[in-house]
Design a protein around this motif. Structure first.
Motif, PDB file in Angstrom:
ATOM      1  N   GLN A 118      38.317  46.473  49.898  1.00 19.14           N
ATOM      2  CA  GLN A 118      38.505  46.310  50.725  1.00 19.14           C
ATOM      3  C   GLN A 118      38.643  47.289  51.779  1.00 19.14           C
ATOM      4  O   GLN A 118      39.338  46.869  53.062  1.00 19.14           O
ATOM      5  CB  GLN A 118      39.909  46.347  50.010  1.00 19.14           C
ATOM      6  N   PHE A 172      42.031  46.627  46.477  1.00 14.78           N
ATOM      7  CA  PHE A 172      42.327  45.682  46.183  1.00 14.78           C
ATOM      8  C   PHE A 172      43.923  45.859  44.662  1.00 14.78           C
ATOM      9  O   PHE A 172      43.369  46.719  43.695  1.00 14.78           O
ATOM     10  CB  PHE A 172      42.452  44.641  45.366  1.00 14.78           C
ATOM     11  N   GLY A 207      48.340  42.416  45.746  1.00 10.88           N
ATOM     12  CA  GLY A 207      47.161  41.899  46.793  1.00 10.88           C
ATOM     13  C   GLY A 207      46.554  40.439  45.774  1.00 10.88           C
ATOM     14  O   GLY A 207      46.448  39.462  46.372  1.00 10.88           O
TER      15      GLY A 207
END
Length: 160
Positions: A15, A21, A25
């Motif tokens: 990310q 993440f 998510g």
């Protein structure tokens, strides 16, 4: 008989500056995936006969026809199954018909696509298997293949 063409690949996503993440998510990705398929009935259900008849019908429908335009299109995919495997992973298996028009002829071919998402150490890994659809065994092979690959990859990521 010639074996169906198959390809597989994995992509790891990070990310970046916005942070790693999380399971939340993955929950959001899974919810978005479910929304994409919300109006599509799952092909894989408890009625194996109906499932096998639908796959045979899809295979029979794949044919060439004439067209004056040059284009490529993907018809509405058929959902085989969507399944949450763990809080950090899920998988989707679908059948997709692609049509390519060239010089007035339309070529149509179907694939079985298996996709899995795995969360590990703040990174998402996407696994994909695509296999030419020529029979019921191709759908089953992708379902088994993506499931096995997801389990093996999850174990390997947890071991590191």
């Amino acid at each position: 008989m010639e074996k169906p063409k198959e390809s597989a690949f994995a992509i790891t996503l990070s990310q970046g500056a916005s942070g790693p993440f999380t399971v939340a998510g993955v929950d959001q990705l899974y919810a978005a995936t479910e929304r994409q398929w919300k109006n599509v009935a799952s092909l894989w259900n408890k009625d194996k006969t109906a499932y096998e008849q639908r796959v045979r019908k899809l295979i029979q429908e794949a044919s060439s026809s004439a067209s004056g335009r040059a284009s490529m299109s993907i018809e509405q995919p058929v959902l085989v199954s969507i399944r949450r495997i763990s809080p950090g992973s899920y998988m989707v298996v679908s059948i997709r018909r692609r049509k390519i028009s060239k010089d007035g002829t339309v070529f149509s071919f179907d694939t079985v696509d298996g996709d899995a998402i795995i969360l590990s150490d703040g990174k998402l890994t996407r696994l994909t298997i695509q296999r030419q659809l020529r029979g019921q065994g191709d759908v089953d092979a992708v379902k088994i293949g993506i499931s096995d690959w997801l389990q093996k990859t999850s174990k390997a990521l947890l071991a590191n």
